[in-house]
Scaffold this motif. Sequence first.
Motif, mmCIF file in Angstrom:
data_model
loop_
_atom_site.group_PDB
_atom_site.id
_atom_site.type_symbol
_atom_site.label_atom_id
_atom_site.label_comp_id
_atom_site.label_asym_id
_atom_site.label_seq_id
_atom_site.Cartn_x
_atom_site.Cartn_y
_atom_site.Cartn_z
ATOM 1 N N SER A 1 1.064 -1.338 -0.177
ATOM 2 C CA SER A 1 -0.120 -0.166 0.103
ATOM 3 C C SER A 1 1.015 1.555 -0.122
ATOM 4 C CB SER A 1 -1.243 -0.155 1.371
ATOM 5 O OG SER A 1 0.445 0.505 2.622
ATOM 6 N N TRP A 2 0.116 2.700 -0.237
ATOM 7 C CA TRP A 2 1.346 3.427 -0.588
ATOM 8 C C TRP A 2 1.426 3.788 1.209
ATOM 9 C CZ3 TRP A 2 1.196 8.423 2.048
ATOM 10 C CH2 TRP A 2 1.364 9.234 1.793
ATOM 11 N N ALA A 3 0.062 3.762 1.982
ATOM 12 C CA ALA A 3 1.233 4.462 3.609
ATOM 13 C C ALA A 3 2.116 3.202 3.712
ATOM 14 C CB ALA A 3 -0.299 4.266 3.977
ATOM 15 N N GLY A 4 1.789 2.141 4.001
ATOM 16 C CA GLY A 4 2.721 0.993 3.685
ATOM 17 C C GLY A 4 4.539 1.032 3.426
ATOM 18 N N CYS A 5 4.335 1.635 1.792
ATOM 19 C CA CYS A 5 5.483 2.237 1.338
ATOM 20 C C CYS A 5 6.764 3.345 2.240
ATOM 21 C CB CYS A 5 5.021 2.297 -0.134
ATOM 22 S SG CYS A 5 6.426 2.598 -1.129
ATOM 23 N N MET A 6 6.049 4.369 2.772
ATOM 24 C CA MET A 6 6.383 5.282 2.668
ATOM 25 C C MET A 6 6.649 5.465 4.339
ATOM 26 S SD MET A 6 6.192 8.108 1.078
ATOM 27 C CE MET A 6 6.190 6.756 -0.043
ATOM 28 N N VAL A 7 5.952 4.142 5.052
ATOM 29 C CA VAL A 7 6.083 3.655 6.058
ATOM 30 C C VAL A 7 7.888 2.770 6.584
ATOM 31 C CG1 VAL A 7 5.531 1.952 8.599
ATOM 32 C CG2 VAL A 7 3.771 3.845 7.667
ATOM 33 N N GLN A 8 7.444 2.148 5.510
ATOM 34 C CA GLN A 8 8.963 1.064 5.115
ATOM 35 C C GLN A 8 9.794 2.011 4.748
ATOM 36 O OE1 GLN A 8 9.711 -0.874 1.538
ATOM 37 N NE2 GLN A 8 9.515 -2.898 3.087
ATOM 38 N N LEU A 9 9.487 3.153 3.411
ATOM 39 C CA LEU A 9 10.818 4.105 3.976
ATOM 40 C C LEU A 9 11.118 5.072 5.183
ATOM 41 C CD1 LEU A 9 12.426 5.262 1.051
ATOM 42 C CD2 LEU A 9 9.941 7.211 1.034
ATOM 43 N N PHE A 10 10.240 5.459 5.351
ATOM 44 C CA PHE A 10 10.798 6.096 6.934
ATOM 45 C C PHE A 10 11.222 4.840 7.668
ATOM 46 C CE2 PHE A 10 9.702 6.888 11.787
ATOM 47 C CZ PHE A 10 10.304 7.851 11.085
ATOM 48 N N ILE A 11 11.249 3.950 8.236
ATOM 49 C CA ILE A 11 12.210 3.558 9.082
ATOM 50 C C ILE A 11 13.324 2.937 8.447
ATOM 51 C CG2 ILE A 11 12.068 0.943 9.688
ATOM 52 C CD1 ILE A 11 9.449 0.803 10.242
ATOM 53 N N ALA A 12 13.532 2.440 7.165
ATOM 54 C CA ALA A 12 14.826 2.472 6.745
ATOM 55 C C ALA A 12 15.422 3.185 6.360
ATOM 56 C CB ALA A 12 14.312 1.330 5.116
ATOM 57 N N LEU A 13 15.295 4.122 6.488
ATOM 58 C CA LEU A 13 15.958 5.764 6.163
ATOM 59 C C LEU A 13 16.786 6.343 7.600
ATOM 60 C CD1 LEU A 13 13.965 8.534 3.299
ATOM 61 C CD2 LEU A 13 16.321 6.991 3.544
ATOM 62 N N ALA A 14 15.625 5.669 8.449
ATOM 63 C CA ALA A 14 15.653 6.456 10.030
ATOM 64 C C ALA A 14 16.605 5.313 10.851
ATOM 65 C CB ALA A 14 14.339 6.184 11.079
ATOM 66 N N LEU A 15 16.684 3.917 9.820
ATOM 67 C CA LEU A 15 17.862 3.089 10.922
ATOM 68 C C LEU A 15 19.389 3.003 10.214
ATOM 69 C CD1 LEU A 15 15.266 0.148 11.340
ATOM 70 C CD2 LEU A 15 16.364 1.003 12.932
ATOM 71 N N GLY A 16 18.780 3.576 8.406
ATOM 72 C CA GLY A 16 19.937 3.606 7.752
ATOM 73 C C GLY A 16 20.909 4.940 8.511
ATOM 74 N N SER A 17 20.408 6.181 8.645
ATOM 75 C CA SER A 17 21.419 6.951 9.552
ATOM 76 C C SER A 17 21.883 6.898 10.503
ATOM 77 C CB SER A 17 20.119 8.103 8.733
ATOM 78 O OG SER A 17 19.293 8.584 7.712
ATOM 79 N N THR A 18 20.522 6.150 11.449
ATOM 80 C CA THR A 18 21.826 6.047 12.304
ATOM 81 C C THR A 18 22.612 5.074 12.687
ATOM 82 O OG1 THR A 18 19.199 6.566 13.268
ATOM 83 C CG2 THR A 18 21.028 4.889 15.371
ATOM 84 N N GLU A 19 22.627 3.813 12.123
ATOM 85 C CA GLU A 19 23.782 3.590 11.368
ATOM 86 C C GLU A 19 25.346 4.324 11.415
ATOM 87 O OE1 GLU A 19 25.128 -1.048 10.301
ATOM 88 O OE2 GLU A 19 23.029 -0.383 10.717
ATOM 89 N N CYS A 20 24.617 4.970 9.959
ATOM 90 C CA CYS A 20 25.825 5.389 10.016
ATOM 91 C C CYS A 20 26.469 6.903 11.286
ATOM 92 C CB CYS A 20 25.387 6.866 8.979
ATOM 93 S SG CYS A 20 24.912 6.189 7.090
ATOM 94 N N MET A 21 25.462 7.614 12.466
ATOM 95 C CA MET A 21 25.724 8.269 13.529
ATOM 96 C C MET A 21 26.270 7.495 14.091
ATOM 97 S SD MET A 21 25.909 10.931 12.040
ATOM 98 C CE MET A 21 24.468 11.597 10.730
ATOM 99 N N LEU A 22 26.202 5.849 14.425
ATOM 100 C CA LEU A 22 26.454 5.182 15.256
ATOM 101 C C LEU A 22 27.844 4.523 14.971
ATOM 102 C CD1 LEU A 22 25.220 3.822 18.109
ATOM 103 C CD2 LEU A 22 24.240 2.175 16.689
ATOM 104 N N LEU A 23 27.599 3.980 13.890
ATOM 105 C CA LEU A 23 29.081 3.631 13.463
ATOM 106 C C LEU A 23 30.509 4.456 13.623
ATOM 107 C CD1 LEU A 23 28.726 1.698 10.320
ATOM 108 C CD2 LEU A 23 29.554 0.638 12.580
ATOM 109 N N ALA A 24 29.915 5.912 13.812
ATOM 110 C CA ALA A 24 30.968 7.112 13.834
ATOM 111 C C ALA A 24 31.313 6.925 15.337
ATOM 112 C CB ALA A 24 29.972 8.465 13.171
ATOM 113 N N VAL A 25 30.729 6.703 16.187
ATOM 114 C CA VAL A 25 30.390 6.738 17.608
ATOM 115 C C VAL A 25 31.342 6.185 18.091
ATOM 116 C CG1 VAL A 25 29.312 6.586 19.963
ATOM 117 C CG2 VAL A 25 27.896 8.509 18.296
#
Length: 312
Positions: free
Chosen positions: A93-117
């Motif tokens: 679904s459109w909503a499911g796609c946006m939720v999936q995108l948000f979660i993936a971007l949030a976790l991917g961005s967080t991992e970038c910062m966490l690896l630097a930490v």
Amino acid sequence: MGVGNQSAVDEFILLGVSDQPQLELLLFLLILICYIVALLGNVTIIVVSRLDPRLHTPMYFFLSNLSFLDLCYTTSLSPLLLVTLLSTRKSISWAGCMVQLFIALALGSTECMLLAVMAYDRYAAVCHPLRYMTIMSRPLCLLMAACSWLSGIVNSLAQTVMTMQLPLCGQNHIDHFFCEQPALFKLACIDTSFIETEVFSVSVFVLVVPVSLILVSYSYISAAVLRIRSAEGRRKAFSTCTSHLAVVFLFYGTGIYVYLQPQSRSEVKIISLFYTLVTPMLNPLIYTLRNKEVHGALRKVLGRNPTTKAWG
């Protein structure tokens, strides 16, 4: 415009490898194996780090954060991906796609910062061993972890909202296994050059800046290790750092390849699978394969033998 988008496109069709259906069963089995191994490996690290007081240190605090993040990352994508590979109608679904995108971007961005930490943690441990526990105090570790998560969520929210505003004009076939920004941009019926430039700029900040900080940290670490007179001391110092460097190479290398340079559609799909599914599976193996502390802690936990020393 976002509401108009949703009314125009109620669902997306994930094409994946539908043009090569003979590969779907093979991919299903490979992804299932990766997911199971990722679950077992990351849960093991979290549980062992929690139960053994000897692992209540900054390094394992951040490693537990990474394992939890990888657990969420692969779980946000793998189950639906496994279902769509076996389904005749590969829709989301459109909503499911946006939720999936948000979660993936949030976790991917967080991992970038966490690896630097985590690189800074290794810098403090190797370059300032006598003051390590003072430098990496529990409040500072909590603050650094919280900032990593918060920055990832804020970045993802901005990116997802921007993607939701794209007019799709009824186009709903995503040439990918899941909802990802580059694939969604291809569906837009407007010129996305400006938006893609914005995404490129954010990607430089999220990917290149942490990598630069990691490289600076490891330049200091290398200089400090070379000053260690004991061969055993040098080996131990390098051993604790090579695992982190291997994870950095796997995650950032594939992420930079996808987001900072153009490639063919098949390359993007395969590499995206690598950093979203394979890397979370490999991370626990990389960190524990030669880690005697984790091996010992696992034996202690399984043998129910008590330990005493903790990080406070």
